[in-house]
Design a protein around this motif. Structure first.
Motif, PDB file in Angstrom:
ATOM      1  N   TYR A  20      35.876  40.537  35.222  1.00 50.92           N
ATOM      2  CA  TYR A  20      36.767  40.705  36.583  1.00 50.92           C
ATOM      3  C   TYR A  20      37.382  41.923  36.749  1.00 50.92           C
ATOM      4  O   TYR A  20      37.471  42.579  37.842  1.00 50.92           O
ATOM      5  CB  TYR A  20      37.925  39.648  36.171  1.00 50.92           C
ATOM      6  CG  TYR A  20      38.709  39.637  37.847  1.00 50.92           C
ATOM      7  CD1 TYR A  20      38.182  38.969  38.905  1.00 50.92           C
ATOM      8  CD2 TYR A  20      39.933  40.419  37.636  1.00 50.92           C
ATOM      9  CE1 TYR A  20      39.016  39.218  39.797  1.00 50.92           C
ATOM     10  CE2 TYR A  20      40.626  40.585  38.623  1.00 50.92           C
ATOM     11  CZ  TYR A  20      40.217  39.983  39.963  1.00 50.92           C
ATOM     12  OH  TYR A  20      41.213  39.910  41.027  1.00 50.92           O
TER      13      TYR A  20
ATOM     14  N   TYR B 267      36.780  44.432  39.681  1.00 50.56           N
ATOM     15  CA  TYR B 267      37.755  44.734  40.667  1.00 50.56           C
ATOM     16  C   TYR B 267      37.548  46.561  40.892  1.00 50.56           C
ATOM     17  O   TYR B 267      38.046  46.891  41.974  1.00 50.56           O
ATOM     18  CB  TYR B 267      39.093  44.375  40.231  1.00 50.56           C
ATOM     19  CG  TYR B 267      40.090  44.716  40.919  1.00 50.56           C
ATOM     20  CD1 TYR B 267      40.371  44.260  42.134  1.00 50.56           C
ATOM     21  CD2 TYR B 267      40.983  45.913  40.572  1.00 50.56           C
ATOM     22  CE1 TYR B 267      41.364  44.548  43.139  1.00 50.56           C
ATOM     23  CE2 TYR B 267      42.102  46.204  41.428  1.00 50.56           C
ATOM     24  CZ  TYR B 267      42.408  45.645  42.516  1.00 50.56           C
ATOM     25  OH  TYR B 267      43.199  46.051  43.427  1.00 50.56           O
TER      26      TYR B 267
ATOM     27  N   VAL C  75      40.135  41.877  45.515  1.00 49.94           N
ATOM     28  CA  VAL C  75      40.326  40.825  44.522  1.00 49.94           C
ATOM     29  C   VAL C  75      39.309  39.739  45.089  1.00 49.94           C
ATOM     30  O   VAL C  75      38.700  39.283  44.187  1.00 49.94           O
ATOM     31  CB  VAL C  75      41.782  40.238  44.630  1.00 49.94           C
ATOM     32  CG1 VAL C  75      41.875  38.819  43.990  1.00 49.94           C
ATOM     33  CG2 VAL C  75      42.743  41.164  44.149  1.00 49.94           C
TER      34      VAL C  75
ATOM     35  N   ASP D 205      36.294  38.497  42.799  1.00 47.53           N
ATOM     36  CA  ASP D 205      36.047  36.932  42.245  1.00 47.53           C
ATOM     37  C   ASP D 205      34.598  36.707  42.444  1.00 47.53           C
ATOM     38  O   ASP D 205      34.133  35.778  41.781  1.00 47.53           O
ATOM     39  CB  ASP D 205      37.029  36.024  43.066  1.00 47.53           C
ATOM     40  CG  ASP D 205      38.501  36.022  42.422  1.00 47.53           C
ATOM     41  OD1 ASP D 205      38.713  36.505  41.411  1.00 47.53           O
ATOM     42  OD2 ASP D 205      39.273  35.867  43.288  1.00 47.53           O
TER      43      ASP D 205
END
Length: 67
Positions: free
Chosen positions: A16, A20, A26, A30
């Motif tokens: 993640y 990012y 965000v 995801d």
């Protein structure tokens, strides 16, 4: 030997962060992590062990972010 799904999940937080940093969003990160895990799950039998599972996941995640 192919890694188990549980082992792949232990790297989700690091993946993640990687996504990012590449995408700067965000929501996009995801989505990229989810797509990374799906691709890894589908390709699990093809994992030949020449790299660590973490390195393999990072490569998949990078390709997802670039796509």
């Amino acid at each position: 030997m192919a890694p188990r799904l549980e082992e792949l999940e232990t790297h989700r937080k690091a993946i993640y962060g990687h996504c990012y940093r590449m995408l700067g969003s965000v929501v996009d990160a995801d989505d990229a992590v989810q797509e990374t895990m799906v691709r890894a799950w589908k390709g699990l039998e093809g994992f030949d062990g020449r790299s660590s599972p973490k390195t393999w996941l990072y490569r998949i995640a990078t390709n997802v972010c670039i796509d």
